[in-house]
Design a protein around this motif. Structure first.
Motif, PDB file in Angstrom:
ATOM      1  N   TYR A  86      53.744  44.801  24.842  1.00 41.27           N
ATOM      2  CA  TYR A  86      53.974  45.632  23.671  1.00 41.27           C
ATOM      3  C   TYR A  86      52.690  45.659  22.833  1.00 41.27           C
ATOM      4  CZ  TYR A  86      56.184  46.880  19.158  1.00 41.27           C
ATOM      5  OH  TYR A  86      56.527  47.467  17.962  1.00 41.27           O
ATOM      6  N   GLY A  87      52.527  46.724  22.053  1.00 45.38           N
ATOM      7  CA  GLY A  87      51.437  46.774  21.094  1.00 45.38           C
ATOM      8  C   GLY A  87      50.067  46.966  21.708  1.00 45.38           C
ATOM      9  N   THR A  88      50.006  47.533  22.901  1.00 44.21           N
ATOM     10  CA  THR A  88      48.732  47.795  23.560  1.00 44.21           C
ATOM     11  C   THR A  88      48.542  49.304  23.712  1.00 44.21           C
ATOM     12  OG1 THR A  88      49.846  47.537  25.693  1.00 44.21           O
ATOM     13  CG2 THR A  88      48.703  45.609  24.819  1.00 44.21           C
ATOM     14  N   GLY A  89      47.344  49.699  24.155  1.00 42.08           N
ATOM     15  CA  GLY A  89      47.067  51.109  24.380  1.00 42.08           C
ATOM     16  C   GLY A  89      47.076  51.916  23.095  1.00 42.08           C
ATOM     17  N   ASP A  90      47.337  53.207  23.220  1.00 42.59           N
ATOM     18  CA  ASP A  90      47.352  54.082  22.053  1.00 42.59           C
ATOM     19  C   ASP A  90      48.406  53.665  21.033  1.00 42.59           C
ATOM     20  OD1 ASP A  90      45.304  55.593  23.013  1.00 42.59           O
ATOM     21  OD2 ASP A  90      46.494  57.383  23.443  1.00 42.59           O
ATOM     22  N   ALA A  91      49.482  53.038  21.493  1.00 37.22           N
ATOM     23  CA  ALA A  91      50.540  52.629  20.573  1.00 37.22           C
ATOM     24  C   ALA A  91      50.020  51.675  19.509  1.00 37.22           C
ATOM     25  CB  ALA A  91      51.683  51.980  21.339  1.00 37.22           C
ATOM     26  N   ALA A  92      49.046  50.840  19.862  1.00 37.26           N
ATOM     27  CA  ALA A  92      48.486  49.905  18.885  1.00 37.26           C
ATOM     28  C   ALA A  92      47.798  50.655  17.758  1.00 37.26           C
ATOM     29  CB  ALA A  92      47.506  48.955  19.567  1.00 37.26           C
ATOM     30  N   VAL A  93      47.073  51.712  18.111  1.00 39.63           N
ATOM     31  CA  VAL A  93      46.361  52.509  17.114  1.00 39.63           C
ATOM     32  C   VAL A  93      47.342  53.320  16.272  1.00 39.63           C
ATOM     33  CG1 VAL A  93      44.616  54.298  16.773  1.00 39.63           C
ATOM     34  CG2 VAL A  93      44.353  52.635  18.635  1.00 39.63           C
ATOM     35  N   ILE A  94      48.309  53.924  16.937  1.00 40.85           N
ATOM     36  CA  ILE A  94      49.271  54.784  16.253  1.00 40.85           C
ATOM     37  C   ILE A  94      50.087  53.992  15.242  1.00 40.85           C
ATOM     38  CG2 ILE A  94      51.361  56.177  16.585  1.00 40.85           C
ATOM     39  CD1 ILE A  94      50.148  56.962  19.343  1.00 40.85           C
ATOM     40  N   THR A  95      50.602  52.837  15.635  1.00 30.97           N
ATOM     41  CA  THR A  95      51.452  52.071  14.728  1.00 30.97           C
ATOM     42  C   THR A  95      50.678  51.535  13.528  1.00 30.97           C
ATOM     43  OG1 THR A  95      51.170  50.120  16.145  1.00 30.97           O
ATOM     44  CG2 THR A  95      53.142  51.454  16.480  1.00 30.97           C
ATOM     45  N   LYS A  96      49.426  51.177  13.741  1.00 28.84           N
ATOM     46  CA  LYS A  96      48.608  50.737  12.601  1.00 28.84           C
ATOM     47  C   LYS A  96      48.363  51.892  11.641  1.00 28.84           C
ATOM     48  CE  LYS A  96      46.263  46.934  14.977  1.00 28.84           C
ATOM     49  NZ  LYS A  96      44.985  46.431  15.529  1.00 28.84           N
ATOM     50  N   ALA A  97      48.126  53.053  12.184  1.00 25.07           N
ATOM     51  CA  ALA A  97      47.861  54.216  11.335  1.00 25.07           C
ATOM     52  C   ALA A  97      49.077  54.593  10.498  1.00 25.07           C
ATOM     53  CB  ALA A  97      47.435  55.402  12.191  1.00 25.07           C
ATOM     54  N   PHE A  98      50.265  54.419  11.052  1.00 24.37           N
ATOM     55  CA  PHE A  98      51.486  54.802  10.349  1.00 24.37           C
ATOM     56  C   PHE A  98      52.156  53.640   9.635  1.00 24.37           C
ATOM     57  CE2 PHE A  98      51.176  58.498  13.157  1.00 24.37           C
ATOM     58  CZ  PHE A  98      51.489  59.510  12.272  1.00 24.37           C
ATOM     59  N   GLY A  99      51.554  52.453   9.683  1.00 22.13           N
ATOM     60  CA  GLY A  99      52.133  51.316   8.990  1.00 22.13           C
ATOM     61  C   GLY A  99      53.389  50.778   9.626  1.00 22.13           C
ATOM     62  N   THR A 100      53.544  50.996  10.933  1.00 23.00           N
ATOM     63  CA  THR A 100      54.749  50.526  11.616  1.00 23.00           C
ATOM     64  C   THR A 100      54.444  49.479  12.679  1.00 23.00           C
ATOM     65  OG1 THR A 100      54.605  52.383  13.182  1.00 23.00           O
ATOM     66  CG2 THR A 100      55.970  52.704  11.236  1.00 23.00           C
ATOM     67  N   ALA A 101      53.239  48.903  12.635  1.00 21.82           N
ATOM     68  CA  ALA A 101      52.875  47.885  13.620  1.00 21.82           C
ATOM     69  C   ALA A 101      53.591  46.586  13.313  1.00 21.82           C
ATOM     70  CB  ALA A 101      51.367  47.656  13.610  1.00 21.82           C
ATOM     71  N   LEU A 102      54.064  45.926  14.356  1.00 25.31           N
ATOM     72  CA  LEU A 102      54.628  44.593  14.194  1.00 25.31           C
ATOM     73  C   LEU A 102      53.502  43.581  14.097  1.00 25.31           C
ATOM     74  CD1 LEU A 102      57.600  44.718  16.704  1.00 25.31           C
ATOM     75  CD2 LEU A 102      57.690  44.911  14.220  1.00 25.31           C
ATOM     76  N   ALA A 103      53.846  42.388  13.656  1.00 24.01           N
ATOM     77  CA  ALA A 103      52.838  41.350  13.439  1.00 24.01           C
ATOM     78  C   ALA A 103      52.075  41.050  14.712  1.00 24.01           C
ATOM     79  CB  ALA A 103      53.505  40.077  12.930  1.00 24.01           C
ATOM     80  N   GLU A 104      50.776  40.819  14.573  1.00 31.74           N
ATOM     81  CA  GLU A 104      49.927  40.519  15.718  1.00 31.74           C
ATOM     82  C   GLU A 104      49.574  39.043  15.809  1.00 31.74           C
ATOM     83  OE1 GLU A 104      46.562  43.012  15.249  1.00 31.74           O
ATOM     84  OE2 GLU A 104      47.582  44.812  15.916  1.00 31.74           O
ATOM     85  N   ASP A 105      49.906  38.288  14.771  1.00 30.88           N
ATOM     86  CA  ASP A 105      49.579  36.872  14.807  1.00 30.88           C
ATOM     87  C   ASP A 105      50.863  36.054  14.930  1.00 30.88           C
ATOM     88  OD1 ASP A 105      50.631  37.441  12.395  1.00 30.88           O
ATOM     89  OD2 ASP A 105      49.097  36.433  11.197  1.00 30.88           O
ATOM     90  N   GLY A 106      50.683  34.754  15.095  1.00 32.29           N
ATOM     91  CA  GLY A 106      51.838  33.896  15.253  1.00 32.29           C
ATOM     92  C   GLY A 106      52.207  33.714  16.701  1.00 32.29           C
ATOM     93  N   ALA A 107      52.573  32.503  17.039  1.00 27.61           N
ATOM     94  CA  ALA A 107      52.891  32.179  18.422  1.00 27.61           C
ATOM     95  C   ALA A 107      54.342  32.505  18.737  1.00 27.61           C
ATOM     96  CB  ALA A 107      52.612  30.707  18.672  1.00 27.61           C
ATOM     97  N   VAL A 108      54.606  32.872  19.959  1.00 25.84           N
ATOM     98  CA  VAL A 108      55.967  32.982  20.459  1.00 25.84           C
ATOM     99  C   VAL A 108      56.210  31.729  21.292  1.00 25.84           C
ATOM    100  CG1 VAL A 108      57.558  34.290  21.902  1.00 25.84           C
ATOM    101  CG2 VAL A 108      55.940  35.491  20.434  1.00 25.84           C
ATOM    102  N   ALA A 109      56.899  30.783  20.686  1.00 23.18           N
ATOM    103  CA  ALA A 109      57.036  29.469  21.310  1.00 23.18           C
ATOM    104  C   ALA A 109      57.703  29.549  22.677  1.00 23.18           C
ATOM    105  CB  ALA A 109      57.834  28.542  20.390  1.00 23.18           C
ATOM    106  N   TYR A 110      58.619  30.503  22.836  1.00 21.75           N
ATOM    107  CA  TYR A 110      59.366  30.602  24.087  1.00 21.75           C
ATOM    108  C   TYR A 110      58.451  30.759  25.296  1.00 21.75           C
ATOM    109  CZ  TYR A 110      62.494  32.485  27.666  1.00 21.75           C
ATOM    110  OH  TYR A 110      63.165  32.698  28.835  1.00 21.75           O
ATOM    111  N   PHE A 111      57.305  31.456  25.140  1.00 25.36           N
ATOM    112  CA  PHE A 111      56.405  31.712  26.265  1.00 25.36           C
ATOM    113  C   PHE A 111      55.227  30.755  26.338  1.00 25.36           C
ATOM    114  CE2 PHE A 111      58.533  35.830  25.868  1.00 25.36           C
ATOM    115  CZ  PHE A 111      58.899  36.035  27.187  1.00 25.36           C
ATOM    116  N   GLU A 112      55.279  29.690  25.593  1.00 26.75           N
ATOM    117  CA  GLU A 112      54.171  28.734  25.585  1.00 26.75           C
ATOM    118  C   GLU A 112      53.862  28.237  26.999  1.00 26.75           C
ATOM    119  OE1 GLU A 112      53.254  25.335  22.455  1.00 26.75           O
ATOM    120  OE2 GLU A 112      54.815  24.717  23.862  1.00 26.75           O
ATOM    121  N   GLY A 113      52.593  28.339  27.387  1.00 24.15           N
ATOM    122  CA  GLY A 113      52.149  27.840  28.684  1.00 24.15           C
ATOM    123  C   GLY A 113      52.340  28.794  29.839  1.00 24.15           C
TER     124      GLY A 113
END
Length: 333
Positions: A223-250
């Motif tokens: 998620y959040g890659t390609g043109d979608a990353a640019v589009i969502t930032k431009a429209f203020g609808t991007a989800l957070a890009e920081d913070g760990a997702v503990a479930y996928f650790e490792g």
């Protein structure tokens, strides 16, 4: 790293975290091509969550879950229940907690031998027993089918592949009663990703594939890659890009059980697949690429892209566009 590339799958549950103070108090330009209610939907999310943002950002996961359940999910579940009449019952299946949703008017005879499995969103950390209700209620009522929502294990308490194992447990149990071609699986955001992971998991563990799957607000990749990353930032609808997702650790992004996209030998095993996203959703690019790759593998695949709407916009079940989504899902399954 997975901590940055998988932080996207918050779905509606991370809407509060997704908007930092700057976009929280700004409004993207509305599109004249969507309903007035849909134009106001994102502002409504922000209004609901703004008073609780500081507590959410600084609280532990239990606090965050409580805030989301009370202030985001609860009012939207109440709206869904007012619009879509269903019966709801808890059910433990071989140690996995689930909730069963059936149309209040009963299941039509042609659907008596069919069942849908819902995998809720929430960034693999949130949404248990709340987002599952919000996703399942309108689908059960509109499709006239039984929907079983799975309360799968999440982080930070658990790690991959706990959720895939729980889905497989429920699926194996249902295979005792239902033919695999009469079972469908769907989910939004993290649940959409988990739906794709489940197909890969079933293949790796010699389980028959279900009759159809729905990957909503997500694709089979990042998620959040390609043109979608640019589009969502431009429209203020991007989800957070920081913070760990503990479930996928490792875990590795190259593992097809984590991200099936880009693994043609896995994708060709997919059953008929419904993809749903929107032009201001960070899932747009991965959904489009998943669609392209499934078509290349000869898989029947439907892609629906909604104009000018944000991630999991149909959490607001009273939008005209949401009603369209539920009818699309019902017809597909």
């Amino acid at each position: 790293m997975l901590r940055t590339t998988l932080a996207f799958f918050a779905g509606a549950a991370l809407t509060a975290l997704a908007y930092t103070l700057a976009p929280l108090f700004s409004s993207p330009p509305p599109s004249p091509l969507i309903s007035k209610a849909a134009q106001q939907s994102l502002a409504g999310v922000r209004e609901d969550m703004a008073p609780h943002l500081a507590d959410f950002m600084t609280g532990d996961v239990a606090t965050q879950r409580a805030i989301l359940d009370e202030h985001f999910f609860a009012p939207r579940i109440a709206t869904a229940r007012s619009l879509y009449a269903v019966d709801e019952q808890p059910l433990e299946i071989d140690g996995v907690y689930t909730e069963v949703f059936t149309p209040a008017t009963g299941i039509p005879a042609p659907n008596a031998d069919k069942v849908l499995i819902n995998l809720h969103g929430g960034g693999f950390a949130y949404g248990a027993r709340t987002e599952g209700r919000l996703e399942s209620i309108p689908v059960a009522a509109t499709a006239g089918m039984k929907v079983i929502s799975v309360d799968y294990r999440q982080g930070p308490e658990h790690r991959f592949p706990a959720a895939s194992e729980d889905v497989a447990t429920v699926y194996r149990h249902l295979l005792q009663t239902y033919r695999p071609e009469n079972i469908g699986i769907f989910g939004c955001s993290a649940g959409g990703m988990l739906t794709a992971q489940s197909v890969a998991w079933f293949d790796a563990h010699d389980l028959p594939q279900p009759g159809a799957v729905g990957i909503f607000c997500a694709g089979a990749g990042q998620y959040g890659t390609g043109d979608a990353a640019v589009i969502t930032k431009a429209f203020g609808t991007a989800l957070a890009e920081d913070g760990a997702v503990a479930y996928f650790e490792g875990q590795s992004l190259d593992d097809p059980l984590v991200l099936p996209q880009g693994h043609p030998e896995v994708l060709k095993k997919f059953p008929p697949t419904l993809l749903i996203t929107s032009t201001r959703d960070g899932a747009l690019s991965t959904a489009a690429l998943t669609h392209q790759q499934l078509v290349e593998q000869g898989v029947r695949d439907d892609l629906h892209v909604y104009e000018a709407l944000h991630h999991y916009f149909f959490a607001d079940t009273d939008l005209p566009e949401s009603g369209h989504v539920f009818n699309v899902i019902a017809r597909f399954f």
